[in-house]
Design a protein around this motif. Structure first.
Motif, mmCIF file in Angstrom:
data_model
loop_
_atom_site.group_PDB
_atom_site.id
_atom_site.type_symbol
_atom_site.label_atom_id
_atom_site.label_comp_id
_atom_site.label_asym_id
_atom_site.label_seq_id
_atom_site.Cartn_x
_atom_site.Cartn_y
_atom_site.Cartn_z
ATOM 1 N N ILE A 1 0.846 -1.199 0.000
ATOM 2 C CA ILE A 1 0.000 0.000 0.000
ATOM 3 C C ILE A 1 0.880 1.247 0.000
ATOM 4 O O ILE A 1 0.692 2.164 -0.798
ATOM 5 C CB ILE A 1 -0.955 -0.001 1.218
ATOM 6 C CG1 ILE A 1 -2.018 -1.089 1.044
ATOM 7 C CG2 ILE A 1 -1.608 1.376 1.399
ATOM 8 C CD1 ILE A 1 -2.846 -1.345 2.288
ATOM 9 N N TRP A 2 1.845 1.279 0.916
ATOM 10 C CA TRP A 2 2.739 2.432 0.995
ATOM 11 C C TRP A 2 3.543 2.589 -0.292
ATOM 12 O O TRP A 2 3.717 3.694 -0.790
ATOM 13 C CB TRP A 2 3.668 2.309 2.192
ATOM 14 C CG TRP A 2 2.993 2.441 3.518
ATOM 15 C CD1 TRP A 2 1.748 2.942 3.769
ATOM 16 C CD2 TRP A 2 3.529 2.060 4.774
ATOM 17 N NE1 TRP A 2 1.490 2.893 5.118
ATOM 18 C CE2 TRP A 2 2.555 2.365 5.760
ATOM 19 C CE3 TRP A 2 4.721 1.485 5.184
ATOM 20 C CZ2 TRP A 2 2.759 2.124 7.113
ATOM 21 C CZ3 TRP A 2 4.920 1.244 6.532
ATOM 22 C CH2 TRP A 2 3.951 1.564 7.487
ATOM 23 N N LYS A 3 4.046 1.479 -0.809
ATOM 24 C CA LYS A 3 4.852 1.513 -2.035
ATOM 25 C C LYS A 3 4.064 2.130 -3.186
ATOM 26 O O LYS A 3 4.554 3.009 -3.901
ATOM 27 C CB LYS A 3 5.315 0.100 -2.387
ATOM 28 C CG LYS A 3 6.236 0.007 -3.598
ATOM 29 C CD LYS A 3 6.682 -1.441 -3.794
ATOM 30 C CE LYS A 3 7.770 -1.589 -4.815
ATOM 31 N NZ LYS A 3 7.324 -1.495 -6.198
ATOM 32 N N ARG A 4 2.821 1.686 -3.376
ATOM 33 C CA ARG A 4 1.993 2.216 -4.468
ATOM 34 C C ARG A 4 1.739 3.715 -4.305
ATOM 35 O O ARG A 4 1.789 4.469 -5.278
ATOM 36 C CB ARG A 4 0.676 1.446 -4.560
ATOM 37 C CG ARG A 4 0.829 0.063 -5.177
ATOM 38 C CD ARG A 4 -0.515 -0.551 -5.518
ATOM 39 N NE ARG A 4 -1.384 -0.706 -4.357
ATOM 40 C CZ ARG A 4 -1.430 -1.773 -3.576
ATOM 41 N NH1 ARG A 4 -0.633 -2.803 -3.819
ATOM 42 N NH2 ARG A 4 -2.266 -1.827 -2.564
ATOM 43 N N HIS A 5 1.474 4.156 -3.069
ATOM 44 C CA HIS A 5 1.240 5.584 -2.844
ATOM 45 C C HIS A 5 2.489 6.410 -3.181
ATOM 46 O O HIS A 5 2.386 7.469 -3.798
ATOM 47 C CB HIS A 5 0.814 5.836 -1.390
ATOM 48 C CG HIS A 5 -0.653 5.817 -1.203
ATOM 49 N ND1 HIS A 5 -1.382 4.652 -1.164
ATOM 50 C CD2 HIS A 5 -1.539 6.829 -1.057
ATOM 51 C CE1 HIS A 5 -2.657 4.935 -0.994
ATOM 52 N NE2 HIS A 5 -2.780 6.259 -0.921
ATOM 53 N N LEU A 6 3.636 5.928 -2.778
ATOM 54 C CA LEU A 6 4.871 6.661 -3.051
ATOM 55 C C LEU A 6 5.195 6.651 -4.543
ATOM 56 O O LEU A 6 5.677 7.655 -5.083
ATOM 57 C CB LEU A 6 6.029 6.090 -2.237
ATOM 58 C CG LEU A 6 5.895 6.231 -0.711
ATOM 59 C CD1 LEU A 6 7.051 5.528 -0.013
ATOM 60 C CD2 LEU A 6 5.823 7.690 -0.307
ATOM 61 N N GLU A 7 4.960 5.537 -5.200
ATOM 62 C CA GLU A 7 5.212 5.462 -6.639
ATOM 63 C C GLU A 7 4.305 6.413 -7.413
ATOM 64 O O GLU A 7 4.715 6.960 -8.443
ATOM 65 C CB GLU A 7 5.047 4.031 -7.139
ATOM 66 C CG GLU A 7 6.185 3.136 -6.700
ATOM 67 C CD GLU A 7 5.995 1.669 -7.038
ATOM 68 O OE1 GLU A 7 7.012 0.959 -7.100
ATOM 69 O OE2 GLU A 7 4.839 1.214 -7.213
ATOM 70 N N ARG A 8 3.086 6.635 -6.927
ATOM 71 C CA ARG A 8 2.196 7.607 -7.569
ATOM 72 C C ARG A 8 2.752 9.025 -7.481
ATOM 73 O O ARG A 8 2.390 9.884 -8.272
ATOM 74 C CB ARG A 8 0.803 7.559 -6.939
ATOM 75 C CG ARG A 8 -0.021 6.423 -7.456
ATOM 76 C CD ARG A 8 -1.467 6.535 -6.983
ATOM 77 N NE ARG A 8 -1.897 5.197 -6.668
ATOM 78 C CZ ARG A 8 -2.390 4.783 -5.518
ATOM 79 N NH1 ARG A 8 -2.546 5.619 -4.519
ATOM 80 N NH2 ARG A 8 -2.739 3.529 -5.339
ATOM 81 N N GLN A 9 3.630 9.242 -6.515
ATOM 82 C CA GLN A 9 4.290 10.543 -6.362
ATOM 83 C C GLN A 9 5.607 10.584 -7.148
ATOM 84 O O GLN A 9 6.447 11.438 -6.913
ATOM 85 C CB GLN A 9 4.553 10.825 -4.878
ATOM 86 C CG GLN A 9 3.328 10.810 -4.006
ATOM 87 C CD GLN A 9 2.318 11.856 -4.407
ATOM 88 O OE1 GLN A 9 2.684 12.984 -4.721
ATOM 89 N NE2 GLN A 9 1.054 11.485 -4.440
#
Length: 121
Positions: free
Chosen positions: A15-23
């Motif tokens: 979950i955290w990885k996907r959010h950061l990758e969106r940034q």
């Protein structure tokens, strides 16, 4: 910006990885001390999101190794425990920049990573 997430829960880490990758951040996700040390031998992330209570290994060993190998790398510690809620984590880890509960909103975590990652650059 390169970010290393060291999180024992693969679901939460994703979950955290996907959010950061969106940034538009470059994110590596590992689950324990050995994988984190191996990742730190290969690259120098600007920031580490580090589970304080790893199922395998020691978060402090990871933070200490990062501080030795990459002194500019900062660490955001996450936890479900209230053990360091008095702020003493900052006395135990020279590269600690934040201490948040694992229930942190992923958008808030992304904002903190962006803020502290820029401060390290």
């Amino acid at each position: 910006m390169q970010v290393l997430i060291v999180e024992s829960s693969p679901e939460l880490g994703q979950i955290w990885k996907r959010h950061l990758e969106r940034q538009r951040m470059e994110v590596s996700l590992v689950q324990d001390q050995d994988e984190a040390i191996a990742a730190l031998q290969q690259s120098a992330p600007e920031l580490i999101v580090l589970d304080l209570v790893l199922e395998e290994g020691s978060a402090f060993a990871v933070a200490d190794y990062a501080n030795y190998r990459h002194p500019e790398t900062r660490v955001i510690f996450t936890t479900n425990s209230s053990f360091f809620s008095d702020g003493s984590i900052f006395q135990h880890s020279a590269n600690a920049c934040a201490f948040v509960p694992k229930q942190v909103d992923p958008d808030d975590l992304s904002a903190m990573v962006a803020h502290y990652g820029k401060a390290a650059s």
